[in-house]
Motif scaffolding. Structure first.
Motif, PDB file in Angstrom:
ATOM      1  N   PHE A 254       1.915   0.161   5.163  1.00  0.00           N
ATOM      2  CA  PHE A 254       0.762  -0.735   5.187  1.00  0.00           C
ATOM      3  C   PHE A 254       0.329  -1.018   6.623  1.00  0.00           C
ATOM      4  O   PHE A 254      -0.872  -1.101   6.932  1.00  0.00           O
ATOM      5  N   LEU A 255       1.294  -1.133   7.507  1.00  0.00           N
ATOM      6  CA  LEU A 255       1.000  -1.478   8.900  1.00  0.00           C
ATOM      7  C   LEU A 255       0.557  -0.280   9.740  1.00  0.00           C
ATOM      8  O   LEU A 255      -0.269  -0.428  10.642  1.00  0.00           O
ATOM      9  N   PHE A 256       1.086   0.905   9.423  1.00  0.00           N
ATOM     10  CA  PHE A 256       0.900   2.011  10.354  1.00  0.00           C
ATOM     11  C   PHE A 256       0.237   3.270   9.784  1.00  0.00           C
ATOM     12  O   PHE A 256      -0.135   4.149  10.551  1.00  0.00           O
ATOM     13  N   VAL A 257       0.081   3.377   8.464  1.00  0.00           N
ATOM     14  CA  VAL A 257      -0.471   4.601   7.875  1.00  0.00           C
ATOM     15  C   VAL A 257      -1.924   4.369   7.448  1.00  0.00           C
ATOM     16  O   VAL A 257      -2.222   3.431   6.699  1.00  0.00           O
ATOM     17  N   LYS A 258      -2.810   5.227   7.916  1.00  0.00           N
ATOM     18  CA  LYS A 258      -4.240   5.063   7.632  1.00  0.00           C
ATOM     19  C   LYS A 258      -4.580   5.346   6.172  1.00  0.00           C
ATOM     20  O   LYS A 258      -5.479   4.728   5.610  1.00  0.00           O
ATOM     21  N   ASN A 259      -3.900   6.307   5.574  1.00  0.00           N
ATOM     22  CA  ASN A 259      -4.157   6.640   4.174  1.00  0.00           C
ATOM     23  C   ASN A 259      -3.613   5.519   3.294  1.00  0.00           C
ATOM     24  O   ASN A 259      -2.416   5.430   3.038  1.00  0.00           O
ATOM     25  N   ARG A 260      -4.490   4.658   2.824  1.00  0.00           N
ATOM     26  CA  ARG A 260      -4.067   3.465   2.094  1.00  0.00           C
ATOM     27  C   ARG A 260      -3.448   3.812   0.736  1.00  0.00           C
ATOM     28  O   ARG A 260      -2.690   3.015   0.162  1.00  0.00           O
ATOM     29  N   ASN A 261      -3.764   5.011   0.214  1.00  0.00           N
ATOM     30  CA  ASN A 261      -3.181   5.409  -1.069  1.00  0.00           C
ATOM     31  C   ASN A 261      -1.670   5.583  -0.967  1.00  0.00           C
ATOM     32  O   ASN A 261      -0.955   5.434  -1.965  1.00  0.00           O
ATOM     33  N   ILE A 262      -1.187   5.898   0.233  1.00  0.00           N
ATOM     34  CA  ILE A 262       0.238   6.136   0.413  1.00  0.00           C
ATOM     35  C   ILE A 262       1.042   4.851   0.202  1.00  0.00           C
ATOM     36  O   ILE A 262       1.978   4.810  -0.600  1.00  0.00           O
ATOM     37  N   TRP A 263       0.659   3.762   0.914  1.00  0.00           N
ATOM     38  CA  TRP A 263       1.445   2.537   0.764  1.00  0.00           C
ATOM     39  C   TRP A 263       1.272   1.932  -0.625  1.00  0.00           C
ATOM     40  O   TRP A 263       2.220   1.353  -1.177  1.00  0.00           O
TER      41      TRP A 263
END
Length: 277
Positions: A254-263
């Protein structure tokens, strides 16, 4: 007498001639009759290479893309057919070298050893093998060269298994067609009370799933489903640790990954497991 070695390479949307180990494998096949190549191509279109028509080479195309487990099972059958001694698992993204192949040809097979593994590096760090007595993560301890009774996990690519061990563990578990097949394999070897031999060889491998910015949502779905299956049905002692790790991973993503689908997918898996599903 040299071992009869079968290199089992799995391809997906990649020409055999474009793989890092292409020239090394060609050289080994031409130089030594004890080296065989089994190519399982999961790509949509069949490819042709005059090298596939050599006596010591077998190429199979399967556009249904069943993954690694089915390819390894077919490779194991090929090993039996030619009465081979060792099966070398190889991804299309791993770079072999001459000395590794020579070592395997002259390896003294020990029945107490479940698998022989090289030290694998990707993007500047060792990714395999790792000690697996604790939950595997970035802080996992890394074994050095030697023979170990302790639990160890290595990635599929570069791993070598004897024909005797294949008889004990085969078939490869098709419940893990791609991801976490390596975890299952080394879990199975550990359950057979076999040791792991870490060889004095270092190979390079491009492990793309290390980067959340480049991994597709579809591939991440495959990874997270395989993780849950492994810890729910196999390495159950680490299930609760895995569940906690999913929460921590979701926060970090959530804090570091741009692809929001991942978190979101990670947090969904965490919530599902918390509900006991």
């Amino acid at each position: 007498m040299e071992n009869k070695l079968v290199i089992t390479m799995v391809l997906y949307r990649t020409e055999f001639s474009q793989t890092p180990s292409y020239e090394i494998i060609k050289k080994a096949i031409k130089k030594n009759k004890s080296v065989y190549l089994f190519v399982y191509d999961n790509s949509e279109k069949i490819q042709d290479n005059k090298f596939f028509h050599r006596e010591n080479v077998l190429y199979i195309h399967d556009k249904t893309n069943p993954g690694l487990a089915e390819a390894y099972n077919k490779g194991s059958l090929y090993l039996k057919k030619i009465q081979g001694d060792l099966l070398l698992l190889l991804d299309q993204d791993t770079l072999l070298d001459d000395t590794y192949i020579e070592t395997l040809l002259n390896l003294k097979v020990n029945q107490a050893i479940g698998a022989y593994v090289p030290i694998i590096h990707s993007h500047g760090r060792q990714i395999s093998p790792v000690f697996s007595d604790q939950y595997i993560g970035r802080d996992s301890k890394l074994p050095k060269v030697g023979v170990y009774s302790e639990p160890i996990m290595g990635i599929n690519s570069g791993t070598v298994i004897s024909k005797e061990m294949l008889d004990k563990i085969a078939p490869f578990n098709t419940a893990f067609p791609l991801d976490f097949l390596d975890h299952w394999l080394f879990w199975e070897i550990r359950n057979l009370n076999k040791k792991i031999s870490v060889l004095d060889h270092q190979l390079m491998h491009d492990l793309s799933v290390l980067n959340y910015e480049t991994v597709s949502s579809q591939r991440y779905e495959s990874i997270i489903r395989a993780e849950t299956l492994f810890y729910q049905k196999y390495d159950q002692d680490k299930f609760y640790t895995h569940r906690r790790h999913l929460f921590l991973r979701a926060v970090k993503q959530f804090l570091f990954v741009k692809n929001r689908n991942i978190w979101r997918r990670t947090f969904l898996e965490y919530r599902t497991l918390m509900k006991g599903k």
